[in-house]
Motif scaffolding. Structure first.
Motif, short mmCIF file in Angstrom:
data_model
loop_
_atom_site.label_atom_id
_atom_site.label_comp_id
_atom_site.label_asym_id
_atom_site.label_seq_id
_atom_site.Cartn_x
_atom_site.Cartn_y
_atom_site.Cartn_z
N VAL A 201 8.65 -1.18 3.36
CA VAL A 201 8.02 -2.50 3.38
C VAL A 201 7.80 -2.97 4.82
O VAL A 201 6.75 -3.53 5.16
CB VAL A 201 8.89 -3.52 2.61
CG1 VAL A 201 8.40 -4.94 2.84
CG2 VAL A 201 8.88 -3.19 1.12
N LYS A 202 8.76 -2.71 5.69
CA LYS A 202 8.64 -3.10 7.09
C LYS A 202 7.45 -2.41 7.76
O LYS A 202 6.72 -3.02 8.54
CB LYS A 202 9.94 -2.76 7.83
CG LYS A 202 9.96 -3.21 9.28
CD LYS A 202 11.31 -2.87 9.93
CE LYS A 202 11.33 -3.30 11.39
NZ LYS A 202 12.63 -2.96 12.03
N SER A 203 7.26 -1.11 7.41
CA SER A 203 6.15 -0.36 8.02
C SER A 203 4.79 -0.85 7.55
O SER A 203 3.77 -0.57 8.19
CB SER A 203 6.31 1.14 7.72
OG SER A 203 6.07 1.40 6.34
N LEU A 204 4.74 -1.56 6.41
CA LEU A 204 3.46 -2.03 5.85
C LEU A 204 3.22 -3.51 6.12
O LEU A 204 2.25 -4.09 5.61
CB LEU A 204 3.43 -1.77 4.34
CG LEU A 204 3.44 -0.30 3.91
CD1 LEU A 204 3.59 -0.19 2.41
CD2 LEU A 204 2.15 0.39 4.35
N VAL B 195 5.32 7.58 -2.21
CA VAL B 195 5.08 6.87 -3.47
C VAL B 195 5.08 5.37 -3.23
O VAL B 195 4.16 4.66 -3.68
CB VAL B 195 6.16 7.25 -4.51
CG1 VAL B 195 5.99 6.40 -5.77
CG2 VAL B 195 6.07 8.73 -4.86
N LEU B 196 6.11 4.87 -2.55
CA LEU B 196 6.20 3.43 -2.29
C LEU B 196 5.01 2.94 -1.48
O LEU B 196 4.42 1.88 -1.78
CB LEU B 196 7.50 3.13 -1.54
CG LEU B 196 8.80 3.30 -2.35
CD1 LEU B 196 10.01 3.30 -1.41
CD2 LEU B 196 8.94 2.19 -3.39
N THR B 197 4.62 3.72 -0.48
CA THR B 197 3.47 3.35 0.35
C THR B 197 2.19 3.29 -0.47
O THR B 197 1.39 2.35 -0.34
CB THR B 197 3.31 4.34 1.52
OG1 THR B 197 4.50 4.33 2.32
CG2 THR B 197 2.12 3.97 2.40
N THR C 150 0.44 -0.27 -0.91
CA THR C 150 -0.87 -0.31 -0.25
C THR C 150 -1.97 -0.62 -1.26
O THR C 150 -2.89 -1.41 -0.99
CB THR C 150 -1.17 1.02 0.45
OG1 THR C 150 -0.15 1.28 1.42
CG2 THR C 150 -2.52 0.98 1.14
N ASN C 151 -1.91 0.01 -2.44
CA ASN C 151 -2.90 -0.28 -3.49
C ASN C 151 -2.87 -1.75 -3.89
O ASN C 151 -3.91 -2.38 -4.09
CB ASN C 151 -2.65 0.59 -4.72
CG ASN C 151 -3.15 2.01 -4.53
OD1 ASN C 151 -3.88 2.31 -3.58
ND2 ASN C 151 -2.75 2.89 -5.42
N ALA C 152 -1.65 -2.29 -4.01
CA ALA C 152 -1.52 -3.70 -4.39
C ALA C 152 -2.14 -4.62 -3.33
O ALA C 152 -2.75 -5.64 -3.66
CB ALA C 152 -0.05 -4.05 -4.60
N ILE C 153 -2.01 -4.24 -2.06
CA ILE C 153 -2.56 -5.07 -0.98
C ILE C 153 -4.08 -4.93 -0.91
O ILE C 153 -4.81 -5.93 -0.84
CB ILE C 153 -1.94 -4.65 0.38
CG1 ILE C 153 -0.43 -4.95 0.40
CG2 ILE C 153 -2.64 -5.36 1.54
CD1 ILE C 153 0.29 -4.40 1.61
N LYS C 154 -4.57 -3.71 -0.95
CA LYS C 154 -5.99 -3.46 -0.68
C LYS C 154 -6.90 -3.81 -1.86
O LYS C 154 -8.05 -4.21 -1.66
CB LYS C 154 -6.20 -1.98 -0.32
CG LYS C 154 -5.71 -1.61 1.06
CD LYS C 154 -6.09 -0.16 1.38
CE LYS C 154 -5.72 0.20 2.81
NZ LYS C 154 -6.11 1.60 3.13
N HIS C 155 -6.41 -3.63 -3.09
CA HIS C 155 -7.30 -3.76 -4.24
C HIS C 155 -7.10 -5.07 -4.99
O HIS C 155 -7.38 -5.16 -6.19
CB HIS C 155 -7.09 -2.56 -5.18
CG HIS C 155 -7.36 -1.25 -4.51
ND1 HIS C 155 -8.60 -0.88 -4.08
CD2 HIS C 155 -6.51 -0.24 -4.17
CE1 HIS C 155 -8.53 0.31 -3.51
NE2 HIS C 155 -7.28 0.71 -3.54
N ASN C 156 -6.61 -6.08 -4.26
CA ASN C 156 -6.47 -7.42 -4.82
C ASN C 156 -7.02 -8.44 -3.83
O ASN C 156 -7.21 -8.13 -2.64
CB ASN C 156 -4.99 -7.73 -5.10
CG ASN C 156 -4.51 -7.11 -6.42
OD1 ASN C 156 -5.10 -7.34 -7.46
ND2 ASN C 156 -3.45 -6.33 -6.34
N PRO C 157 -7.28 -9.65 -4.27
CA PRO C 157 -7.73 -10.69 -3.33
C PRO C 157 -6.64 -10.98 -2.29
O PRO C 157 -5.48 -10.61 -2.46
CB PRO C 157 -7.96 -11.90 -4.24
CG PRO C 157 -8.10 -11.35 -5.63
CD PRO C 157 -7.24 -10.13 -5.67
N LYS C 158 -7.03 -11.68 -1.24
CA LYS C 158 -6.05 -12.07 -0.22
C LYS C 158 -5.08 -13.10 -0.81
O LYS C 158 -5.30 -13.67 -1.86
CB LYS C 158 -6.76 -12.67 0.99
CG LYS C 158 -7.57 -11.67 1.80
CD LYS C 158 -8.18 -12.32 3.03
CE LYS C 158 -8.93 -11.29 3.88
NZ LYS C 158 -9.49 -11.91 5.11
#
Length: 526
Positions: free
Chosen positions: A394-397, A429-431, A435-443
């Motif tokens: 989580v820290k790296s993202l 897997v975690l990344t 990452t999918n949750a961040i990129k493929h959803n609204p801000k």
């Protein structure tokens, strides 16, 4: 008892033939019980002095027996029957030598009867072996030739011609069963070219139930005029010139859409009455089952080829677009007319760096797919604190979350037991999931990442309150090849995540609702 089922041996034509007479167990029990217990001959000179139950007495009187001599037939201590000599004209006193002679004959008869039974079994076995070999040869030929065909329609047409030849029938019908009707697909009539009747109605389903067998069962009708009860169905079959037929259903399923199933019905028919042999029924079923497998494989090959082409086309696009952008940027840098300020130059380099990083990630995912599918992956497992692994990921993202104004919340149970994992792969897997949750959803969405012990494993979840996933893609979310054109990286990331969790002996799944968000779960043994 007669040696053959319906034979009786009599001394003259004056004596009544007892062929077909039913000797019931209750009437014969006094004799069978005696022979099984004593295993020796019985001679009765005068049946009026014989003490037997009333039903047995009536049987003796019905047969007009006055005296009789009987001996049991045993082979290897197994009771086989009774050999009897009866007097119906007058009483007779049997001599000891006659009893001994009948016992000797009975002993030889028992051996002969057993040999005859064995011979019949051998003959039957040989016949079954011949039929089996012929069936195997036929199936191998059909399978081999059908496997070279490219689609379901070609296989159907080939099958119809083969069945026509093998069973020497007058007509082969191939129908689709819908909710309301049976519809012609194709039909072949001996001596006539193949006809195609797409969508032509045959008969309402409720009137055709007698010719629609249960799954994997055959219906064999020897005479439609007497064996079919529904008058409308009888009329339709008569109009088609069908007097006898066999029907067998198959289910054609698309591998991509397992819930969709088209029930098909194949009918082979004769214009005259025919008693279908069990061998014919078995062969028909085997052929239909085999050809169904071949047809399914053809469908799978066709679908796999189509999805592979889609995947490659999308992959080429995903690789070409950023590389082309990088190429144009480099050409711009090398142009002698261009004069860039340092801060602008650094911005261009940062953009190229991010693009190149995405490309490397995509190539890395492709290599991971190859390694997992080829079985060449060797996990480098170590004993780890899964909570700490999650926190570091989580820290790296955080930078990515900040760019999209997302909040990542942690909900990790305290004192979780250590797990044996490959840290690099679980981090992947975690990344992928975060990452999918961040990129493929609204801000401005919130993402919760948690872990809790449950039974003998630890369950990890990544939950978001984003837009959720459309229903039309949820069944294919872990597929290697996307069915529709989309970004390749997304599909591969989830596919690889499943491979990694499977390799660790865990499970991965998700829950989603459009407009409310998605939660991915996976487990790791502890």
């Amino acid at each position: 008892l007669p040696i053959k089922k319906h034979n009786t041996y009599i001394s003259s034509l004056e004596i009544k033939d007892a062929t077909g007479m039913q000797l019931y167990a209750e009437e014969m029990r006094p004799f069978t019980d005696y022979f099984i217990a004593r295993q020796k001959a019985l001679a009765v000179n005068d049946i009026t002095r014989l003490e037997v139950p009333g039903k047995t007495r009536l049987l003796l009187e019905k047969c007009k027996i006055k005296s009789f001599m009987a001996v049991p037939l045993f082979y290897s201590s197994e009771f086989k029957g009774i050999l009897a000599i009866e007097q119906v004209k007058e009483q007779r006193t049997y001599k000891n030598e006659e009893i001994e002679l009948l016992e000797a004959i009975a002993g030889q008869a028992s051996v002969l009867l057993n040999q005859s039974k064995l011979r019949e079994q051998v003959i039957k076995l040989n016949e079954e072996l011949k039929i089996s070999l012929k069936t195997e040869k036929t199936i191998m030929k059909i399978t081999s030739e059908a496997s070279t065909l490219h689609n379901h329609e070609e296989i159907d047409n080939y099958l119809i011609k083969q069945i026509m030849s093998i069973f020497d029938v007058d007509k082969v019908l191939h129908l689709h069963v819908t909710e309301n009707t049976l519809n012609w697909r194709v039909r072949e009539i001996k001596g006539e070219p193949l006809e195609v009747f797409e969508g032509q109605c045959f008969i309402p389903v409720d009137a055709a139930l007698e010719i629609i067998p249960p799954h994997e069962n055959i219906i064999a009708i020897n005479n439609t005029e007497t064996d079919i009860k529904n008058e409308h169905l009888t009329h339709c079959l008569k109009k088609e010139g069908i007097k006898a037929f066999m029907a067998y259903p198959t289910s054609k399923k698309s591998p991509s859409y397992a819930e969709k199933s088209i029930i098909e019905l194949t009918i082979i028919s004769r214009s005259e009455q025919k008693e279908w042999l069990q061998e014919e029924k078995n062969l028909f079923k085997i052929i239909m089952d085999t050809i169904s497998i071949v047809a399914l494989e053809a469908i799978q090959r066709q679908e796999l080829e189509e999805t592979r082409k889609t995947f490659i086309a999308t992959l080429a696009h995903d690789l070409k677009s950023p590389m082309l952008a990088e190429q144009k940027a480099l050409e711009y840098f090398l142009s002698p007319e261009v004069k860039l300020k340092r801060e602008d130059f650094c911005q261009y380099l940062a953009d190229i760096y991010r693009t190149n990083k995405e490309l490397l990630k995509l190539v890395d995912n492709l290599l991971a797919v190859y390694h997992y599918e080829s079985g060449k992956v060797e996990l480098d497992k170590t004993r780890e604190n899964i909570g700490q692994v999650i926190r570091e990921t989580v820290k790296s993202l955080k930078y990515l979350a900040d760019e999209r104004d997302c909040k990542i919340l942690l909900d990790i149970q305290e004192n979780l037991p250590p797990v044996d994992i490959d840290v690099t792969e679980i981090n992947r897997v975690l990344t992928n999931l975060i990452t999918n949750a961040i990129k493929h959803n609204p801000k401005n969405i919130s993402i919760k990442t948690g872990a809790v012990k449950s039974d003998n494993h630890i369950q990890i979840l990544i939950n978001d309150n984003g837009r959720g996933m459309p229903k039309n893609i949820v069944n294919d979310i872990f597929r290697r090849y996307p069915l529709k054109k989309q970004r390749v990286g997304t599909g591969l990331g989830l596919y690889i995540s499943k491979q990694i969790i499977d390799a660790h002996g865990g499970k991965i799944w998700f829950e989603t609702e459009e407009g409310k968000g998605t939660t991915f779960y996976f487990t790791l043994p502890c």
